[in-house]
Design a protein around this motif. Sequence first.
Motif, PDB file in Angstrom:
ATOM      1  N   TYR A 168       0.744  -1.361   0.355  1.00 64.67           N
ATOM      2  CA  TYR A 168      -0.086   0.046   0.464  1.00 64.67           C
ATOM      3  C   TYR A 168       1.026   1.128   0.176  1.00 64.67           C
ATOM      4  O   TYR A 168       1.595   1.841   0.493  1.00 64.67           O
ATOM      5  CB  TYR A 168      -0.899  -0.517   0.932  1.00 64.67           C
ATOM      6  N   ARG A 169       0.494   2.471  -0.171  1.00 65.88           N
ATOM      7  CA  ARG A 169       0.961   3.280  -0.548  1.00 65.88           C
ATOM      8  C   ARG A 169       0.508   4.389   0.967  1.00 65.88           C
ATOM      9  O   ARG A 169      -1.004   4.298   0.651  1.00 65.88           O
ATOM     10  CB  ARG A 169       0.708   4.440  -2.087  1.00 65.88           C
ATOM     11  N   PRO A 170       0.512   5.120   0.914  1.00 67.61           N
ATOM     12  CA  PRO A 170      -0.117   6.161   2.583  1.00 67.61           C
ATOM     13  C   PRO A 170      -1.046   6.350   1.974  1.00 67.61           C
ATOM     14  O   PRO A 170      -1.771   6.979   2.371  1.00 67.61           O
ATOM     15  CB  PRO A 170       1.235   6.715   3.331  1.00 67.61           C
ATOM     16  N   GLU A 171      -0.710   7.131   0.792  1.00 68.34           N
ATOM     17  CA  GLU A 171      -1.696   7.506  -0.522  1.00 68.34           C
ATOM     18  C   GLU A 171      -3.694   7.342   0.004  1.00 68.34           C
ATOM     19  O   GLU A 171      -4.504   7.198  -0.315  1.00 68.34           O
ATOM     20  CB  GLU A 171      -1.454   8.141  -1.069  1.00 68.34           C
ATOM     21  N   PHE A 172      -3.279   6.179  -0.273  1.00 72.26           N
ATOM     22  CA  PHE A 172      -4.569   5.226   0.170  1.00 72.26           C
ATOM     23  C   PHE A 172      -5.381   5.312   1.116  1.00 72.26           C
ATOM     24  O   PHE A 172      -6.496   5.582   1.431  1.00 72.26           O
ATOM     25  CB  PHE A 172      -3.599   3.666   0.251  1.00 72.26           C
ATOM     26  N   LEU A 173      -4.762   6.253   1.720  1.00 71.42           N
ATOM     27  CA  LEU A 173      -5.664   6.271   2.823  1.00 71.42           C
ATOM     28  C   LEU A 173      -5.165   7.969   3.025  1.00 71.42           C
ATOM     29  O   LEU A 173      -5.985   8.311   4.046  1.00 71.42           O
ATOM     30  CB  LEU A 173      -5.038   5.378   4.606  1.00 71.42           C
ATOM     31  N   HIS A 174      -5.222   8.306   2.705  1.00 71.30           N
ATOM     32  CA  HIS A 174      -4.903  10.400   2.971  1.00 71.30           C
ATOM     33  C   HIS A 174      -6.293  10.778   2.991  1.00 71.30           C
ATOM     34  O   HIS A 174      -7.414  10.147   2.061  1.00 71.30           O
ATOM     35  CB  HIS A 174      -3.686  11.156   1.393  1.00 71.30           C
ATOM     36  N   GLY A 175      -7.084  11.222   4.242  1.00 71.97           N
ATOM     37  CA  GLY A 175      -7.933  11.992   4.128  1.00 71.97           C
ATOM     38  C   GLY A 175      -9.391  11.814   4.425  1.00 71.97           C
ATOM     39  O   GLY A 175     -10.588  12.436   4.782  1.00 71.97           O
ATOM     40  N   HIS A 176      -8.461   9.922   5.326  1.00 70.71           N
ATOM     41  CA  HIS A 176      -9.952   9.266   6.011  1.00 70.71           C
ATOM     42  C   HIS A 176      -9.495   9.644   7.454  1.00 70.71           C
ATOM     43  O   HIS A 176      -8.683   9.774   7.975  1.00 70.71           O
ATOM     44  CB  HIS A 176      -9.835   7.738   5.392  1.00 70.71           C
ATOM     45  N   ALA A 177     -10.597   9.936   8.075  1.00 73.36           N
ATOM     46  CA  ALA A 177     -11.021  10.225   9.177  1.00 73.36           C
ATOM     47  C   ALA A 177     -10.358   9.282  10.386  1.00 73.36           C
ATOM     48  O   ALA A 177     -10.983   8.198   9.605  1.00 73.36           O
ATOM     49  CB  ALA A 177     -12.106  11.159   9.679  1.00 73.36           C
ATOM     50  N   PRO A 178      -9.319   9.154  11.376  1.00 66.47           N
ATOM     51  CA  PRO A 178      -9.604   8.047  12.232  1.00 66.47           C
ATOM     52  C   PRO A 178     -10.723   7.460  12.590  1.00 66.47           C
ATOM     53  O   PRO A 178     -11.223   8.102  12.932  1.00 66.47           O
ATOM     54  CB  PRO A 178      -8.980   8.641  13.538  1.00 66.47           C
ATOM     55  N   GLY A 179     -11.090   6.201  13.275  1.00 69.35           N
ATOM     56  CA  GLY A 179     -11.682   5.599  14.030  1.00 69.35           C
ATOM     57  C   GLY A 179     -11.881   4.304  13.216  1.00 69.35           C
ATOM     58  O   GLY A 179     -11.352   3.795  12.724  1.00 69.35           O
ATOM     59  N   ARG A 180     -13.035   3.758  13.343  1.00 76.75           N
ATOM     60  CA  ARG A 180     -13.041   2.114  13.001  1.00 76.75           C
ATOM     61  C   ARG A 180     -13.521   2.094  11.856  1.00 76.75           C
ATOM     62  O   ARG A 180     -14.842   1.891  11.795  1.00 76.75           O
ATOM     63  CB  ARG A 180     -14.252   1.784  14.277  1.00 76.75           C
ATOM     64  N   PHE A 181     -13.265   1.828  10.745  1.00 75.13           N
ATOM     65  CA  PHE A 181     -14.122   1.645   9.598  1.00 75.13           C
ATOM     66  C   PHE A 181     -12.995   0.300   9.031  1.00 75.13           C
ATOM     67  O   PHE A 181     -11.970   0.092   9.746  1.00 75.13           O
ATOM     68  CB  PHE A 181     -13.746   2.763   8.606  1.00 75.13           C
ATOM     69  N   LYS A 182     -13.501  -0.397   7.746  1.00 76.60           N
ATOM     70  CA  LYS A 182     -12.987  -1.422   7.614  1.00 76.60           C
ATOM     71  C   LYS A 182     -12.328  -0.678   5.979  1.00 76.60           C
ATOM     72  O   LYS A 182     -12.576  -0.072   5.559  1.00 76.60           O
ATOM     73  CB  LYS A 182     -14.163  -2.453   6.692  1.00 76.60           C
TER      74      LYS A 182
END
Length: 224
Positions: A168-182
């Motif tokens: 995975y590139r870190p950008e895969f998660l960019h913009g997503h808020a912390p918390g519990r998610f799949k």
Amino acid sequence: MRHALIFAAGLGERMRPLTDHTPKPLLPVGGKPLIEWHLEKLAAIDVHYVVINTSHLAEQFPDTLGDGSRWGLRIRYAYEGPTPLETGGGMLNALSLLGPEPFIALSADIYSDYDYGALPLQPAGLAHLVMVPNPDWHASGDFVLHRDGLLGEDGAGERLTFGNIGVYRPEFLHGHAPGRFKLLPLYQQAMGAGQLGGERYDGFWRNLGNPAQLAELDTRLRAS
């Protein structure tokens, strides 16, 4: 230097009663904790830095694995709290420890003879997933692997099951808020943008969900 994340925070509910007092990744199989098979394989391809996310019985991980020096690794632990954050929340929670480069991520509760060194250093898109033939318990598969190496939710190609191994590139998660998610919605978003690649692997692979599957693998490993 490649970094890796091992998902180890699950409650292991289907593995009970074995997981009442031991986290699933620390259950013995073939004479060693399940997670140790992954650590050895990562060390063998010159991964020197591993983040392990934890929740259920989290204190047992550093007690058992230490700082990773016995494998030539540096292990950091990303505690998620008493309730696991699911795959997406767990990856995001560990992201600050993984650095700016693409990283390997895999689930602790699988076993395979896949060579982690075959994973691309730089995925063509946002992520690259290892797909396996559909097991009996998941006959419908997850995603379609197209001839161009991209994954999709449908279309021409073979529907396969995600083997819980990827880059995975870190950008895969960019913009997503912390918390519990799949991670599934992020896979779907990346597929829609043509940014999720994959490969088919036909070698030995097992998902260890219950005591019978663990016992079967233990017998196989001890026999070999």
